[in-house]
Design an enzyme around this catalytic site. Sequence first.
Site, short mmCIF file in Angstrom:
data_model
loop_
_atom_site.label_atom_id
_atom_site.label_comp_id
_atom_site.label_asym_id
_atom_site.label_seq_id
_atom_site.Cartn_x
_atom_site.Cartn_y
_atom_site.Cartn_z
N GLY A 1 39.16 44.52 39.49
CA GLY A 1 38.46 43.76 40.54
C GLY A 1 38.46 44.50 41.86
NE ARG B 1 32.11 41.07 44.18
CZ ARG B 1 32.39 39.80 43.92
NH1 ARG B 1 32.60 38.94 44.90
NH2 ARG B 1 32.47 39.36 42.68
CG ASN C 1 34.51 40.97 30.59
OD1 ASN C 1 35.41 40.42 31.25
ND2 ASN C 1 33.73 40.31 29.78
CB SER D 1 46.04 31.48 43.48
OG SER D 1 45.59 30.52 44.43
CE1 TYR E 1 41.31 31.58 41.14
CE2 TYR E 1 42.63 30.09 42.47
CZ TYR E 1 42.13 31.36 42.22
OH TYR E 1 42.47 32.39 43.06
CB ALA F 1 45.44 25.69 34.29
CE LYS G 1 44.02 33.78 40.14
NZ LYS G 1 44.05 35.24 40.06
CB ILE H 1 42.71 36.21 51.25
CG1 ILE H 1 44.18 35.95 50.86
CG2 ILE H 1 42.50 37.63 51.76
CD1 ILE H 1 45.20 36.06 51.95
P1 NAP Z 1 36.18 38.41 44.98
O1 NAP Z 1 35.86 38.93 46.34
O2 NAP Z 1 35.34 37.32 44.40
O3 NAP Z 1 36.21 39.66 43.96
C1 NAP Z 1 36.51 39.44 42.61
C2 NAP Z 1 36.65 40.76 41.90
O4 NAP Z 1 36.99 40.50 40.53
C3 NAP Z 1 35.36 41.58 41.89
O5 NAP Z 1 35.69 42.94 42.09
C4 NAP Z 1 34.82 41.37 40.48
O6 NAP Z 1 34.10 42.49 39.96
C5 NAP Z 1 36.11 41.22 39.69
N1 NAP Z 1 35.89 40.52 38.43
C6 NAP Z 1 35.45 39.25 38.24
N2 NAP Z 1 35.38 38.98 36.93
C7 NAP Z 1 35.77 40.10 36.27
C8 NAP Z 1 35.92 40.45 34.91
N3 NAP Z 1 35.64 39.59 33.92
N4 NAP Z 1 36.37 41.70 34.59
C9 NAP Z 1 36.66 42.59 35.56
N5 NAP Z 1 36.54 42.32 36.88
C10 NAP Z 1 36.10 41.09 37.22
O7 NAP Z 1 37.69 37.87 44.90
P2 NAP Z 1 38.92 38.08 45.90
O8 NAP Z 1 38.90 36.96 46.88
O9 NAP Z 1 39.01 39.48 46.36
O10 NAP Z 1 40.12 37.75 44.89
C11 NAP Z 1 40.86 38.75 44.24
C12 NAP Z 1 42.00 38.08 43.46
O11 NAP Z 1 42.82 37.34 44.37
C13 NAP Z 1 41.51 37.08 42.41
O12 NAP Z 1 42.38 37.12 41.28
C14 NAP Z 1 41.67 35.75 43.12
O13 NAP Z 1 41.83 34.68 42.22
C15 NAP Z 1 42.93 36.01 43.93
N6 NAP Z 1 43.09 35.13 45.08
C16 NAP Z 1 42.15 35.14 46.10
C17 NAP Z 1 42.33 34.30 47.18
C18 NAP Z 1 41.37 34.27 48.34
O14 NAP Z 1 41.57 33.42 49.22
N7 NAP Z 1 40.39 35.14 48.41
C19 NAP Z 1 43.43 33.43 47.20
C20 NAP Z 1 44.34 33.44 46.16
C21 NAP Z 1 44.16 34.31 45.10
P3 NAP Z 1 32.49 42.68 40.10
O15 NAP Z 1 32.09 42.21 41.47
O16 NAP Z 1 32.35 44.16 39.91
O17 NAP Z 1 31.85 41.90 39.01
#
Ligand code: NAP
Length: 245
Positions: free
Chosen positions: A11, A14, A63, A142, A155, A157, A159, A188
């Site tokens: 991931g 982004r 994936n 998370s 989500y 469950a 995490k 975040i």
């Molecule tokens: P994001 O901006 O939506 O980016 C998600 C990333 O995951 C993208 O690079 C996407 O790749 C990749 N991805 C999605 N499905 C995938 C799959 N099946 N196989 C491989 N890659 C996949 O998310 P983020 O906010 O940076 O979050 C990153 C992590 O932190 C996640 O696990 C999220 O649950 C966790 N988190 C985030 C927050 C928050 O507030 N942002 C809070 C708690 C936890 P593509 O774009 O290339 O498809």
Amino acid sequence: MLNGKTALITGASRGIGVAIAKAMAEAGADVAVVFNSGSEKAEAVCSEIKEKYGVKAFYYQCNVADSAQCAELVKKVTTDLGGVDILVNNAGITKDNLLLSMSEEDFDAVINTNLKGSFNMIKACGRNFIRKKYGKIINISSVSALLGTAGQCNYAASKAGVIALTKATARELAARNINCNAIAPGFISTDMTAELEDKYISSIPLKRAGAPEDVAALAVFLASKASDYITGEVIRIDGGLAIGG
Ligand code: NAP
């Protein structure tokens, strides 16, 4: 700090994953930037990393919900970069809805990407780590797992499963000098949270959202020698959102 190590970050096209890839590179690690659909973004991340930090950086499509793709990915990374030392399971999705309105497809999609994806990647890297008698696994969970956020039963469950996976993995692999820890971010600022920001800020004790770089700094600590005696731990990084959770 991480010179001579290779970090694989899922991931990393982004959001938080990009910040983690850059921070690992800044600390001296070569990086494998893994994306699912954002190939141009992943390519740009690698170009910037190589130019700024002078380390090796390759990008790969995978994936994480597909175990065969994960195994193939690790083979390619091993050919290009000599193996994996640090695995960051960061890829994740949300498909929020109230439980009674949630489709089975949306429940499965979130579990398969967030939880099974982390399992798939740990399994794919496992032999690599055992052979080297070295490995740092960092799973992104998370605070939703700790709080059981309404509208996120899938989500939360997934995490919470990541936390249990982290603890079991830590116990199983500790004797091989492999550490496994989880990070539980709160709110975040990324694409994932873009629409929710205003609603949640008032409930955060520090009264602001976190930045991807905040999470990245913690990931670098968990990848470094400084954290060698920490395993099976879950570290919240949430501005106090889930204090006591
Ligand atoms: P994001 O901006 O939506 O980016 C998600 C990333 O995951 C993208 O690079 C996407 O790749 C990749 N991805 C999605 N499905 C995938 C799959 N099946 N196989 C491989 N890659 C996949 O998310 P983020 O906010 O940076 O979050 C990153 C992590 O932190 C996640 O696990 C999220 O649950 C966790 N988190 C985030 C927050 C928050 O507030 N942002 C809070 C708690 C936890 P593509 O774009 O290339 O498809």
